[in-house]
Each structure stands twice: as structure tokens, then as C-alpha cells.
Design a protein around this motif. Structure first.
Motif, PDB file in Angstrom:
ATOM      1  N   GLU A 266      22.299  60.037  88.331  1.00  0.00           N
ATOM      2  CA  GLU A 266      21.786  60.483  89.625  1.00  0.00           C
ATOM      3  C   GLU A 266      21.572  61.989  89.633  1.00  0.00           C
ATOM      4  N   ALA A 267      22.500  62.732  89.033  1.00  0.00           N
ATOM      5  CA  ALA A 267      22.326  64.184  88.935  1.00  0.00           C
ATOM      6  C   ALA A 267      21.133  64.534  88.051  1.00  0.00           C
TER       7      ALA A 267
ATOM      8  N   ASP B  55      17.952  64.062  90.002  1.00  0.00           N
ATOM      9  CA  ASP B  55      17.671  65.170  90.911  1.00  0.00           C
ATOM     10  C   ASP B  55      17.046  66.342  90.163  1.00  0.00           C
TER      11      ASP B  55
END
Length: 537
Positions: A114-115, A118
């Protein structure tokens, strides 16, 4: 037809008075124009993607690929599609390393992914802005504006948003209401869609990035639609080719001559195709100055476009980068075959080291001449190419004089002249001395008509390209079984597509044949690019 419109190959137009006289049925007549050049550019799509990857990064290449596949896309859709493409590439690299692991590791992996998403999202939007600022991607207007309000000065190839495009296509397909009702209905639907700046299906994080930062809000207004600008890619490819030509001709006499020419042409392309939001606010005098300065540069303007190693090398020399660039450009102005650089303002005593301009037409014509010479040599031999060079230099000549100049027997020269004439490369002038038109007393002069030769070579290249496309389609049809078996083997079945050695050998031959055809088409397209596209802008 809808796909062709999306790819800007076909453009719909609705002019005044184009409404059918049968008002009861309410038929609306659209006229369509085809852009042959854009259809021809489809073969170069892989070249555009590779160039974007080389100039910028993998994210930019993914965006260009998405836009080329779909023709035109909204900002949010292009960013989301590019992210999926890059994620698939990254996931393929991770599959071999992350097959096993416990639940805690999987949770940590999800957080890390998820990081990473981003960071990837921000990187894709940043690359998208670089493509827009560089002129590689251009914003297009809705089709509804260009069809309902035709303007002679408007670009006929400007497009539309997806919502407006759908409304127009629905109106074309339905044709069950009055034209006024269609227009009012479309206006109401457009007002409803404009009420919400973004679709509900858009990624909220992408929308947040585009709307939260000022630099992105100015570049990507809500509802903006984008497509690839092929002319910017062609300009950069031309800059690279002409730089290679100058390096080959004068690289040993002037240091970094090819890099300097490439940098100057990249600067000119950027100045031509970069977005100009305030272009309509310029006065007539300012616009005239801008047009007069088109292609003119100073040594300091091209420093940022030079390769890092070349730039550092010039900065470390005595005098600095500007002084060394100015001396190199002045040295390039001394060469005349072909002409490379024009000195617009004298460098001596100039506060910025002088003003210069690249002789693009002379360089391209020299490159085209070399290409035509090579074509004649490949098809008719070295003697034929020498005869064409003699005719180009000396004008109209008789066959005996040509034989003496080429140092070839007259009999052989006449045979070669006949072959060149039938190929459309040279022209025959029949000059009669009397009114009786007696062949025995006539004078036959041979001459080289450059436009005629240029057209003949271009037609031959196009014919060969068409035949190669047909041959490839035929080969794919014959090898359909091999392709299907390869697809089955690439799945989860785990079955080798070629269990026997003979099948493996045949499949490799089939793939090698297709690869040779593809390489031949790419080479022909590069030849066609030099002949047709390098002098378009």
C-alpha cells in the motif's frame, strides 16, 4: 467508427445546415474526415513507448502506452491504467521471491504494498506532468464544441471528452428526435455530468493528488482529456538522426558536434510543442517576434539539453560552457556540404555568445539524398547510382556523354538508363530537329527529376510495406495452431506447448519468421519517416 474517432484517425464534423430535411425523423448528418498520417503512425507506437522510457522513466512509458492503446483518456483513467501496468510489471518480478510466508508476513507485505502504491501513484502523476510540459502529450477539446461551432482556424483533429463523445454517438445512433431536442437533451446531460467534477468510479487518492496540489490543478483541470502528440516524438527522433549524421560527417573536426545539433533541435521541438496557455494574450508584435525567433538559439539555451558528460566536459574547459559552445557552433558554420549551422548574429563581441540556427532542411535533404542513392545502388547496382549522381550534378545529357563521364561502355549505359527509366528514377527528353519527328535525327537527353525519383522511391517503400503486412497476416493465419498451443502452455496447465522436438523446432522457425517480418517493416517505416515526415514541421 467509434474506435477510429477515439484514436483521432477519423474526425466527425457537423457544420451549419447539415441537419436532414426530413424533420419528422430528425436525422442528423455527420461528415467524417480521415487522417491518413495518423493511421500510418500506428506502426511506430512501440518506438514512442521506448523513447518515452529512454527520455523519462518507466511511468512515462506506461502512460504513453495507455494513451496509445485507448486513443484518448481522461486524466484519472490514464493514471489508473498506467499504475496497473507498472504494478503488473513489478508483481511479475516479485512472484519468484514471495511464494511462501506466514500470515504476519502477508500483513506486513500488504502494508508495504500500500505504501509502494502511494509512492507509485505520486510518481505516475509527476511523470504525466513531465509529459505534458514536454509536449509529448496534448490536451484536446470536446468534439461537441468543434462540431456544433465549426471554425476555420480550429484544429480539425481536436477531440472530446468521453461523456461528450458518448452523447454525440448516442445522438448519431438514435436519430429519433428533432435536432433541437437532441441538442437540448445533450446540454441537460452535460450540465448533469459537469455538476460532479470526477466520476464516482475514479480512485479517490488520484483525485486527491490532482486536486490538492496547485501545480497539478493547473496542468490537469477537471474533465480534461489527453492524447499522445506524435509530432513531438518525430521531432526528437529527427534530432537524434541528424545529430548522428553531423557526428559522422564532422565529429572528428568539431568536438561533440552531433550532441550540439541534437540538443539544439530538441530545444526547438520543445519550444514548438510545449503547452502555451497564454498564447492568445500576446499582442501582434509579440507574436511576430515569437515567430521570427523560432528555431534561433544562443549557446546558453542548449546547455540543459546536452548530455551530462558533454556538459561537464565543456564547463571544465577554459572559458566555460558558453564560450566553448559558441566556438564549436562557429566552427560548424564553416561547413557547407551539408550546411549545418547558420550564424544569425555574429558571436564575436556578442554578450550571449551569438545567435545561431540549425540548417534543418539542408541536413534532411542531404540525408534523403543518401537514402535515394542507397536505394538505387541496392536495386540497380553501383554503376546506376553513379549515373544518377552524374545526371544530378550536370543536368540533361546524351547517353554517349553519360558513358564517357561514368567510364562505362555505351551499350551497358543504355541498358542501365532503360532500367532506371522504367523504374521512374530518370526522365527522357525527345528533342526533334525537324517537323517530321524522325527518330533517326532526334536528340535524346536523359535527366534526373528529383521529385519524380523521390515519389517513385516513396511509392516503392509503401508498396513493400503493404506486401509485408499482408505476408505477416498470412503467416499468422497459417501458424494459428502454434499460437494457440503457446497460449495454452503459458497458462496454469503446466503443459509444454511443444512436447516433441520437431514441434519445438517448427515453433521456433515460425517465431523467427514473424520476427524477421517485423524487423523488415520497422526498417521500411524508418525509411518512410525520413522521406515523408522529417520536413513536415
Amino acid at each position: 467508427l467509434i474506435v477510429l474517432v477515439h484514436h483521432s484517425i477519423v474526425t466527425p464534423k457537423l457544420g451549419e445546415g447539415e441537419v436532414s430535411s426530413n424533420h419528422k425523423k430528425g436525422n442528423v448528418n455527420y461528415r467524417y474526415t480521415i487522417d491518413v498520417d495518423r493511421a500510418r503512425y500506428m506502426v511506430r507506437y512501440p518506438k514512442y513507448i521506448e523513447h518515452a522510457k529512454k527520455v523519462m522513466d518507466e511511468n512515462a512509458a506506461a502512460i504513453v502506452e495507455e494513451l496509445l492503446v485507448h486513443g484518448r483518456m481522461r486524466t484519472e483513467d490514464a493514471v489508473a491504467g498506467a499504475m496497473e501496468s507498472v504494478q503488473r510489471f513489478l508483481q511479475a518480478n516479485k512472484e519468484d521471491d514471495d511464494e511462501d510466508g506466514d500470515d504476519d508476513d502477508k500483513v506486513k507485505e500488504e502494508v508495504v504494498d500500500e505504501a509502494e502504491r502511494d509512492i507509485l501513484r505520486e510518481g505516475v502523476v509527476s511523470s504525466f506532468q513531465q509529459l505534458v510540459d514536454g509536449g509529448y502529450v496534448q490536451q484536446i477539446k470536446p468534439i461537441e464544441e468543434s462540431t456544433n461551432h465549426p471554425d476555420k482556424d480550429q484544429d480539425p483533429d481536436e477531440g472530446e471528452t468521453e461523456a461528450d463523445f458518448k452523447l454525440n454517438m448516442d445522438a448519431i445512433a438514435a436519430c429519433k428526435t428533432e435536432p433541437d431536442e437532441i441538442a437540448s437533451s445533450n446540454k441537460r446531460k452535460k450540465d448533469d455530468t459537469d455538476h460532479d467534477e470526477h466520476k464516482s468510479s475514479d480512485d479517490p487518492k488520484i483525485v486527491t493528488i490532482l486536486s490538492s496540489q496547485h501545480k497539478y490543478r493547473r496542468t490537469f483541470p477537471p474533465g480534461s482529456v489527453w492524447r499522445v502528440n506524435p509530432y513531438m516524438f518525430h521531432a526528437n527522433i529527427r534530432a537524434f538522426c541528424l545529430g548522428r549524421l553531423v557526428a559522422e560527417r564532422y565529429g572528428k573536426k568539431v568536438d561533440s558536434a552531433g550532441f550540439i545539433v541534437t540538443a539544439a533541435l530538441k530545444l526547438a521541438a520543445h519550444e514548438k510543442f510545449k503547452p502555451r496557455p497564454n498564447i492568445g494574450l500576446l499582442s501582434a508584435e509579440e507574436e511576430q517576434q515569437r515567430l521570427e525567433g523560432k528555431g534561433v538559439f544562443t549557446p546558453g539555451d542548449i546547455i540543459d539539453y546536452l548530455p551530462t558528460a558533454v556538459s561537464h566536459n565543456m564547463k571544465n574547459k577554459a572559458g566555460g560552457a558558453k564560450s566553448n559552445l559558441s566556438r564549436s557552433l562557429v566552427a560548424l558554420t564553416q561547413f557547407t556540404w551539408p550546411q549545418v549551422v547558420y550564424e544569425i548574429e555574429e558571436a564575436r563581441g556578442h554578450p550571449e555568445g551569438g545567435k545561431f540556427e540549425i540548417a534543418v532542411r539542408q541536413l534532411v535533404e542531404h540525408l534523403q539524398g543518401r537514402l535515394l542513392h542507397q536505394v538505387v545502388m541496392d536495386h540497380h547496382g553501383e554503376t546506376a547510382s553513379r549515373i544518377c549522381s552524374i545526371l544530378e550534378a550536370r543536368g540533361s545529357m546524351e547517353s554517349d556523354v553519360i558513358a564517357e563521364a561514368a567510364m562505362v561502355p555505351v551499350k551497358d549505359v543504355r541498358e542501365i538508363l532503360h532500367r532506371l527509366y522504367t523504374s521512374g528514377f530518370i526522365h527522357l527528353h525527345n528533342m526533334q530537329q525537324t517537323k517530321q519527328h524522325n527518330p533517326s535525327t532526334a536528340i535524346y537527353l536523359w535527366s534526373l527529376d528529383k521529385p519524380r525519383m523521390f515519389k517513385a522511391v516513396s511509392d516503392n517503400v509503401l508498396t513493400a510495406f503493404h506486401n509485408l503486412r499482408l505476408r505477416r497476416q498470412h503467416e499468422v493465419q497459417l501458424g494459428k495452431d502454434w499460437i494457440e498451443r503457446a497460449k495454452e502452455a503459458s497458462g496454469d496447465s503446466g503443459i509444454d506447448e511443444n512436447e516433441h522436438e520437431a514441434d519445438k523446432a517448427n515453433y521456433e522457425k515460425f517465431c523467427t519468421g514473424l520476427e524477421r517480418l517485423d524487423n523488415a517493416m520497422l526498417q521500411l517505416d524508418e525509411t518512410l519517416m525520413v522521406l515523408k515526415d522529417f520536413l513536415l514541421w
